[in-house]
Design a protein around this motif. Structure first.
Motif, PDB file in Angstrom:
ATOM      1  N   VAL A  53       0.821  -1.216   0.000  1.00 51.26           N
ATOM      2  CA  VAL A  53       0.000   0.000   0.000  1.00 51.26           C
ATOM      3  C   VAL A  53       0.858   1.270   0.000  1.00 51.26           C
ATOM      4  CG1 VAL A  53      -1.677   1.359   1.306  1.00 51.26           C
ATOM      5  CG2 VAL A  53      -2.042  -1.088   1.001  1.00 51.26           C
ATOM      6  N   PRO A  54       1.790   1.444   0.948  1.00 53.18           N
ATOM      7  CA  PRO A  54       2.605   2.665   0.888  1.00 53.18           C
ATOM      8  C   PRO A  54       3.478   2.736  -0.356  1.00 53.18           C
ATOM      9  CG  PRO A  54       3.412   1.189   2.608  1.00 53.18           C
ATOM     10  CD  PRO A  54       2.102   0.651   2.150  1.00 53.18           C
ATOM     11  N   LYS A  55       3.952   1.574  -0.855  1.00 52.80           N
ATOM     12  CA  LYS A  55       4.762   1.562  -2.075  1.00 52.80           C
ATOM     13  C   LYS A  55       3.927   2.067  -3.261  1.00 52.80           C
ATOM     14  CE  LYS A  55       8.218   0.283  -4.850  1.00 52.80           C
ATOM     15  NZ  LYS A  55       7.682   0.621  -6.167  1.00 52.80           N
ATOM     16  N   GLN A  56       2.691   1.597  -3.370  1.00 54.17           N
ATOM     17  CA  GLN A  56       1.851   2.013  -4.485  1.00 54.17           C
ATOM     18  C   GLN A  56       1.495   3.498  -4.380  1.00 54.17           C
ATOM     19  OE1 GLN A  56      -1.766  -0.241  -4.967  1.00 54.17           O
ATOM     20  NE2 GLN A  56      -2.248   0.695  -6.939  1.00 54.17           N
ATOM     21  N   ILE A  57       1.199   3.954  -3.152  1.00 49.66           N
ATOM     22  CA  ILE A  57       0.873   5.373  -2.976  1.00 49.66           C
ATOM     23  C   ILE A  57       2.074   6.241  -3.342  1.00 49.66           C
ATOM     24  CG2 ILE A  57       0.362   7.142  -1.235  1.00 49.66           C
ATOM     25  CD1 ILE A  57      -1.466   5.117   0.123  1.00 49.66           C
ATOM     26  N   TYR A  58       3.262   5.831  -2.937  1.00 49.50           N
ATOM     27  CA  TYR A  58       4.456   6.620  -3.265  1.00 49.50           C
ATOM     28  C   TYR A  58       4.721   6.598  -4.773  1.00 49.50           C
ATOM     29  CZ  TYR A  58       9.102   8.633  -3.067  1.00 49.50           C
ATOM     30  OH  TYR A  58      10.186   9.443  -3.264  1.00 49.50           O
ATOM     31  N   ASP A  59       4.489   5.446  -5.406  1.00 50.81           N
ATOM     32  CA  ASP A  59       4.684   5.362  -6.863  1.00 50.81           C
ATOM     33  C   ASP A  59       3.744   6.310  -7.601  1.00 50.81           C
ATOM     34  OD1 ASP A  59       6.659   3.488  -6.555  1.00 50.81           O
ATOM     35  OD2 ASP A  59       5.392   1.766  -7.050  1.00 50.81           O
ATOM     36  N   ILE A  60       2.521   6.449  -7.079  1.00 54.92           N
ATOM     37  CA  ILE A  60       1.535   7.309  -7.735  1.00 54.92           C
ATOM     38  C   ILE A  60       1.845   8.784  -7.509  1.00 54.92           C
ATOM     39  CG2 ILE A  60      -0.901   7.998  -7.764  1.00 54.92           C
ATOM     40  CD1 ILE A  60      -1.584   5.085  -6.998  1.00 54.92           C
ATOM     41  N   THR A  61       2.206   9.147  -6.276  1.00 53.70           N
ATOM     42  CA  THR A  61       2.322  10.560  -5.896  1.00 53.70           C
ATOM     43  C   THR A  61       3.756  11.070  -5.837  1.00 53.70           C
ATOM     44  OG1 THR A  61       2.436  10.083  -3.520  1.00 53.70           O
ATOM     45  CG2 THR A  61       0.239  10.311  -4.504  1.00 53.70           C
ATOM     46  N   GLY A  62       4.722  10.170  -5.569  1.00 49.77           N
ATOM     47  CA  GLY A  62       6.095  10.614  -5.340  1.00 49.77           C
ATOM     48  C   GLY A  62       6.232  11.419  -4.069  1.00 49.77           C
ATOM     49  N   SER A  63       5.289  11.284  -3.133  1.00 49.88           N
ATOM     50  CA  SER A  63       5.262  12.103  -1.920  1.00 49.88           C
ATOM     51  C   SER A  63       5.157  11.232  -0.670  1.00 49.88           C
ATOM     52  CB  SER A  63       4.069  13.064  -1.963  1.00 49.88           C
ATOM     53  OG  SER A  63       3.870  13.683  -0.719  1.00 49.88           O
ATOM     54  N   SER A  64       6.086  11.407   0.259  1.00 47.20           N
ATOM     55  CA  SER A  64       6.008  10.710   1.541  1.00 47.20           C
ATOM     56  C   SER A  64       4.869  11.259   2.399  1.00 47.20           C
ATOM     57  CB  SER A  64       7.332  10.841   2.295  1.00 47.20           C
ATOM     58  OG  SER A  64       8.371  10.173   1.605  1.00 47.20           O
ATOM     59  N   ALA A  65       4.499  12.524   2.153  1.00 48.78           N
ATOM     60  CA  ALA A  65       3.388  13.109   2.908  1.00 48.78           C
ATOM     61  C   ALA A  65       2.094  12.338   2.665  1.00 48.78           C
ATOM     62  CB  ALA A  65       3.201  14.575   2.523  1.00 48.78           C
ATOM     63  N   TRP A  66       1.865  11.920   1.413  1.00 47.86           N
ATOM     64  CA  TRP A  66       0.682  11.115   1.106  1.00 47.86           C
ATOM     65  C   TRP A  66       0.748   9.753   1.792  1.00 47.86           C
ATOM     66  CZ3 TRP A  66      -3.907  12.381  -0.362  1.00 47.86           C
ATOM     67  CH2 TRP A  66      -4.116  13.513  -1.135  1.00 47.86           C
ATOM     68  N   VAL A  67       1.948   9.194   1.896  1.00 47.92           N
ATOM     69  CA  VAL A  67       2.113   7.911   2.606  1.00 47.92           C
ATOM     70  C   VAL A  67       1.720   8.080   4.067  1.00 47.92           C
ATOM     71  CG1 VAL A  67       3.752   6.134   3.310  1.00 47.92           C
ATOM     72  CG2 VAL A  67       3.910   7.139   1.023  1.00 47.92           C
ATOM     73  N   GLY A  68       2.167   9.198   4.680  1.00 47.20           N
ATOM     74  CA  GLY A  68       1.799   9.458   6.062  1.00 47.20           C
ATOM     75  C   GLY A  68       0.305   9.692   6.224  1.00 47.20           C
ATOM     76  N   ALA A  69      -0.301  10.387   5.277  1.00 48.21           N
ATOM     77  CA  ALA A  69      -1.741  10.631   5.335  1.00 48.21           C
ATOM     78  C   ALA A  69      -2.518   9.321   5.252  1.00 48.21           C
ATOM     79  CB  ALA A  69      -2.164  11.564   4.207  1.00 48.21           C
ATOM     80  N   ALA A  70      -2.029   8.386   4.456  1.00 51.29           N
ATOM     81  CA  ALA A  70      -2.687   7.081   4.345  1.00 51.29           C
ATOM     82  C   ALA A  70      -2.619   6.327   5.665  1.00 51.29           C
ATOM     83  CB  ALA A  70      -2.034   6.265   3.233  1.00 51.29           C
ATOM     84  N   SER A  71      -1.496   6.453   6.369  1.00 61.10           N
ATOM     85  CA  SER A  71      -1.377   5.806   7.676  1.00 61.10           C
ATOM     86  C   SER A  71      -2.423   6.345   8.639  1.00 61.10           C
ATOM     87  CB  SER A  71       0.029   6.033   8.238  1.00 61.10           C
ATOM     88  OG  SER A  71       0.151   5.465   9.528  1.00 61.10           O
ATOM     89  N   LEU A  72      -2.635   7.656   8.624  1.00 63.31           N
ATOM     90  CA  LEU A  72      -3.658   8.263   9.474  1.00 63.31           C
ATOM     91  C   LEU A  72      -5.056   7.813   9.062  1.00 63.31           C
ATOM     92  CD1 LEU A  72      -4.284  10.256  11.748  1.00 63.31           C
ATOM     93  CD2 LEU A  72      -4.393  12.063  10.021  1.00 63.31           C
ATOM     94  N   ALA A  73      -5.268   7.663   7.752  1.00 66.82           N
ATOM     95  CA  ALA A  73      -6.573   7.210   7.263  1.00 66.82           C
ATOM     96  C   ALA A  73      -6.907   5.817   7.774  1.00 66.82           C
ATOM     97  CB  ALA A  73      -6.586   7.217   5.731  1.00 66.82           C
ATOM     98  N   GLY A  74      -5.875   4.999   7.997  1.00 67.37           N
ATOM     99  CA  GLY A  74      -6.103   3.666   8.540  1.00 67.37           C
ATOM    100  C   GLY A  74      -6.232   3.656  10.053  1.00 67.37           C
TER     101      GLY A  74
END
Length: 424
Positions: A53-74
């Protein structure tokens, strides 16, 4: 040496090994063996999704901030549904709840695979699926943990906890390594599919469990806010349960330094290679926990559960302090591994206290709170240590946190004797 002497020595050698090796008595019980066996498969499979999940989000956005936001969403649905799931687990057949939630998690994994296979590339869809998955997991975990006390006798609860925790910690080490090896070979979408297939094994194992309805004489209730509030009142009225939660909060919030691993790897341990240092720092605590589980026969038969928790939390604090003071990478890793051993001991006996000190009609809610504490504590620690590391430097923040763990735990143990006195 005659044959009788040889047989005696072999028997004594076997007894010695059983004293220090993992206590496997709970595995003699078929129902627990099925539940534990399913964990072996899903412990690794769930980590594949946790990496994907974080790998795919980073591949799509190129942003670690989005990876962190996904963690909060979970995290938010996990907290909400773990508390509600604990109340539900106290009002219905826990086997039935486990079936429903495991099927839900499996379907979610299939949807993860489908969106990746179709090349959807939607962060919103990924975050929604992650929230749904964590909600199902929040409903599942309290029922799963609360069921153990119905499958093994009280004196085997620490051994059952050690068996389960060892498998989960092994998955945290092996799962990411396997994911890293598989992505270049089979691609990222298939990681989700492997997790979904592994969950089919779990569903089959749960299906073969005996029914686990509320015990006879338990009042019929609806799982709502009133029942969740009753669980918190129950904790406040049972000091040993409250202290078991506080012990984990003290250890994790004050003494979990993982937010500072990247900075330490790039600064303090840079001469060893930043990538090597970072990998070793993240792997050291789980590896130590696995080793603690493998040798859990040395402590799992202890009856003074309260003292075991106190000693484990203090040992965690001492090990984290040693880590913070270490400039040599290998010594630092050794201290983190020792912290992992202490964490395993703490998990085993805190889990046993929650299952033995609470009545069956409250065990689900106790496990719901436990799930929230375990999930939330390290995230609060990330904020605390990240802030302290920026203000005082990473090594000072780590060592200071470890010393605070020792001091606060000793003061709490001295001020409130209930935990010291608890035994089975």
């Amino acid at each position: 040496m005659d044959a009788s002497e040889s047989t005696t020595e072999e028997r004594e050698s076997g007894l010695t090994r059983r004293r220090w090796a993992m206590d496997t008595r709970p595995l003699r019980r078929p129902a627990y063996r099925r539940l534990w066996g399913s964990t072996i498969v899903t412990a690794v499979g769930s980590q594949l999704t946790a990496v994907a999940v974080p790998k795919q989000i980073y591949d799509i956005t190129g942003s670690s901030a989005w990876v962190g936001a996904a963690s909060l969403a979970g995290l938010v649905p996990l907290i909400v549904f773990a508390l509600w799931g604990g109340a539900i687990a106290d009002t219905m057949d826990r086997r039935k709840l486990l079936l429903i939630t495991n099927i839900g998690i499996a379907v979610t994994s299939l949807l993860f695979w489908l969106q990746a296979f179709m090349g959807l590339e939607s962060v919103g869809a990924l975050m929604l699926l992650l929230a749904v998955q964590q909600a199902f997991w929040g409903l599942n975990a309290p029922a799963r943990n609360a069921s153990i006390a119905r499958l093994v006798p009280e004196d085997e609860l620490p051994a059952a906890g050690a068996l389960g925790s060892t498998v989960m910690q092994t998955g945290q080490v092996a799962g990411p390594l396997l994911a890293g090896a598989l992505i270049p070979v089979i691609g990222l979408p298939e990681l989700y599919l492997i997790d979904a297939l592994a969950l089919c094994v779990t569903v089959w194992a749960v299906y073969r469990l005996p029914s686990l309805p509320p015990l006879a004489g338990t009042a019929v209730r609806r799982a709502g806010v009133k029942e969740i509030a009753a669980g918190f009142r129950y904790i406040s009225g049972h000091t040993v349960l409250l202290l078991s939660f506080l012990a984990d909060i003290i250890a994790m919030v004050l003494g979990m330094p993982r937010a500072l691993f990247p900075q330490l790897a790039s600064q303090t341990y840079a001469p060893y290679g930043e990538g090597l240092a970072l990998g070793l720092l993240f792997a050291a605590i789980p590896v130590g926990a696995v080793l603690g589980g493998l040798f859990s026969g040395t402590f799992s038969r202890a009856r003074r559960h309260g003292w075991m928790v106190i000693g484990a939390v203090v040992a965690w604090g001492v090990a984290i302090t040693g880590f913070g003071l270490s400039r040599n990478l290998w010594i630092a890793v050794a201290f983190l591994a020792l912290a992992g051993v202490a964490d395993m001991v703490s998990m085993v006996f805190r889990g046993a206290i929650l299952l033995s000190a609470a009545t069956d009609e409250m065990r689900g809610r106790m496990q719901g709170v436990f799930t929230v504490v375990v999930a939330g504590g390290p995230r609060l620690a990330d904020v605390l240590h990240g802030t302290a590391g920026s203000a005082f430097g990473p090594r000072t923040a780590v060592a200071g946190g470890g010393l605070m763990v020792v001091a606060v735990m000793l003061v709490l143990a001295a001020a409130v004797p209930a935990l010291r006195r608890y035994r089975v």
